[in-house]
Every structure is written in C-alpha cells, then in structure tokens.
Design an enzyme around this catalytic site. Structure first.
Site, PDB file in Angstrom:
ATOM      1  N   HIS A  98       0.875  -1.399   0.035  1.00  0.00           N
ATOM      2  CA  HIS A  98      -0.037  -0.073   0.107  1.00  0.00           C
ATOM      3  C   HIS A  98       0.888   1.202  -0.165  1.00  0.00           C
ATOM      4  O   HIS A  98       1.874   1.351   0.505  1.00  0.00           O
ATOM      5  CB  HIS A  98      -0.961   0.032   1.248  1.00  0.00           C
ATOM      6  CG  HIS A  98      -0.302   0.067   2.567  1.00  0.00           C
ATOM      7  ND1 HIS A  98       0.341  -1.257   3.084  1.00  0.00           N
ATOM      8  CD2 HIS A  98       0.186   0.986   3.487  1.00  0.00           C
ATOM      9  CE1 HIS A  98       0.955  -0.881   4.412  1.00  0.00           C
ATOM     10  NE2 HIS A  98       0.690   0.361   4.272  1.00  0.00           N
ATOM     11  N   HIS A 100       0.661   5.284   1.068  1.00  0.00           N
ATOM     12  CA  HIS A 100       0.134   6.293   1.904  1.00  0.00           C
ATOM     13  C   HIS A 100       0.110   7.772   1.238  1.00  0.00           C
ATOM     14  O   HIS A 100       1.208   7.921   0.642  1.00  0.00           O
ATOM     15  CB  HIS A 100       0.892   6.650   3.043  1.00  0.00           C
ATOM     16  CG  HIS A 100       0.896   5.624   4.159  1.00  0.00           C
ATOM     17  ND1 HIS A 100       0.105   5.171   5.101  1.00  0.00           N
ATOM     18  CD2 HIS A 100       1.674   4.385   4.001  1.00  0.00           C
ATOM     19  CE1 HIS A 100       0.424   4.323   5.665  1.00  0.00           C
ATOM     20  NE2 HIS A 100       1.393   3.725   5.331  1.00  0.00           N
TER      21      HIS A 100
HETATM   22  P1  5GP Z   1       1.882   0.805   7.365  1.00  0.00           P
HETATM   23  O1  5GP Z   1       2.348   1.076   8.619  1.00  0.00           O
HETATM   24  O2  5GP Z   1       1.866  -0.857   7.116  1.00  0.00           O
HETATM   25  O3  5GP Z   1       2.770   1.313   6.166  1.00  0.00           O
HETATM   26  O4  5GP Z   1       0.403   1.469   7.225  1.00  0.00           O
HETATM   27  C1  5GP Z   1      -0.690   0.687   7.573  1.00  0.00           C
HETATM   28  C2  5GP Z   1      -1.929   1.765   7.785  1.00  0.00           C
HETATM   29  O5  5GP Z   1      -3.212   1.094   7.584  1.00  0.00           O
HETATM   30  C3  5GP Z   1      -1.961   2.543   8.770  1.00  0.00           C
HETATM   31  O6  5GP Z   1      -1.859   3.814   8.608  1.00  0.00           O
HETATM   32  C4  5GP Z   1      -3.327   2.246   9.576  1.00  0.00           C
HETATM   33  O7  5GP Z   1      -3.826   3.311   9.945  1.00  0.00           O
HETATM   34  C5  5GP Z   1      -3.956   1.439   8.451  1.00  0.00           C
HETATM   35  N1  5GP Z   1      -5.015   0.644   8.698  1.00  0.00           N
HETATM   36  C6  5GP Z   1      -4.623  -0.440   9.629  1.00  0.00           C
HETATM   37  N2  5GP Z   1      -6.023  -1.314   9.369  1.00  0.00           N
HETATM   38  C7  5GP Z   1      -6.890  -0.426   8.920  1.00  0.00           C
HETATM   39  C8  5GP Z   1      -8.239  -0.892   8.759  1.00  0.00           C
HETATM   40  O8  5GP Z   1      -8.746  -1.917   8.998  1.00  0.00           O
HETATM   41  N3  5GP Z   1      -8.770   0.127   7.941  1.00  0.00           N
HETATM   42  C9  5GP Z   1      -8.367   1.070   7.188  1.00  0.00           C
HETATM   43  N4  5GP Z   1      -9.189   1.886   6.580  1.00  0.00           N
HETATM   44  N5  5GP Z   1      -6.762   1.431   7.591  1.00  0.00           N
HETATM   45  C10 5GP Z   1      -6.287   0.635   8.194  1.00  0.00           C
END
Ligand code: 5GP
Length: 136
Positions: A98, A100
């Site tokens: 993903h 951001h």
């Molecule tokens: P990472 O730290 O892996 O780059 O980012 C994961 C992101 O996914 C975080 O910003 C977190 O807030 C978001 N996230 C985690 N679980 C969910 C969810 O169930 N729904 C949504 N909309 N975002 C999520």
C-alpha cells in the site's frame, strides 16, 4: 489468513472506499496522520514493493496520482507526502502493499521518521559503484 486489506477488498470489513478499478483500491486510513490521509493498495495480496510485478507497480502509481489529484482539488493542501513502507523495520504494519497519501499543511504536527544523516565521499563512491554494478 487474508490480510486486513484483502478483507476490505472482498467487502468482509467496512472501509471508506474512494476509488476502485480492476487492479487497485483506494480508501481512507482508519487512523489518519492528517485530514485526507488515504491508502492505495493493489487488490492482489502481495507484501511489498519487491514482490510486485511491474504492471502492478504502475497500476498503483497511476491510482496514487489520480487520488492525490482529487485530494488536492477537494482539500487544497499545501503539500503531500507519498509514503510506502516495506518491512517491519521500516514501519510496515500491514503486509499487503500500500501507498500512503498524506496531505500536508505548513505548521501541521505530522511526524515522518526521517533525520538527515551524513555520507562521506568514500562511502558515497563505494555505494554508487556497487549500485551501478547491480543495476547494469
Ligand atoms: P503501514 O504502517 O503498514 O505502512 O500502514 C498501515 C496503515 O493501515 C496504517 O496507517 C493504519 O492506520 C491503516 N489501517 C490498518 N488497519 C486498517 C483498517 O482496518 N482500515 C483502514 N481504513 N486502515 C487501516
């Protein structure tokens, strides 16, 4: 077990979806770093950048630009960070690729994990040579 994002893709858990096509999906982050923080994922469950075939990298990049343009029109931020974490050491918590999109305004209190460091000329030259050889 399917990732939390695969469960969103398949409609098993809710998300504030904002864009979808055959390969990608965009939705609002549940714990936004700033107003408008959105995530763009590839629908296929692949953990990180190194796992994606080039066509999926391209598809996510195109959706990221499309969504960023919409955020820019609607929220008119003063800037945007495009962030993509790979691996727990880099802050990745959901192991499903993903990107951001984090809208920014001057004086906001968004924190990004970055402190400028130093690179000596000898380190730079050695690293440049290693990477150029790997990419040749
Ligand atoms: P990472 O730290 O892996 O780059 O980012 C994961 C992101 O996914 C975080 O910003 C977190 O807030 C978001 N996230 C985690 N679980 C969910 C969810 O169930 N729904 C949504 N909309 N975002 C999520």
């Amino acid at each position: 077990m399917a990732s939390i994002f695969s469960r969103i893709v398949h409609g098993e858990i809710p998300a504030a979806k904002i864009y979808e096509d055959d390969l990608t999906l965009a939705f609002l982050d549940i714990n936004p770093a700033s107003h408008g923080h959105a995530l763009v994922i590839c629908k296929q469950e692949l953990a990180g950048l190194l796992d994606l075939p080039p066509e999926l990298v391209a598809a996510v990049a195109q959706t990221t630009q499309r969504v960023a343009r919409a955020i820019n029109t609607v929220l008119q931020p003063e800037g945007m960070n495009i962030v993509q974490n790979n691996g727990a050491a880099a802050g990745q918590t959901v192991f499903h690729y993903h990107v951001h999109i984090i809208p920014r305004w001057g004086g906001d209190d968004v924190l990004l994990p970055w402190r400028p460091g130093q690179l000596s000329a000898s380190e730079r030259d050695a690293l440049q040579a290693q990477l150029r050889a790997a990419l040749a």
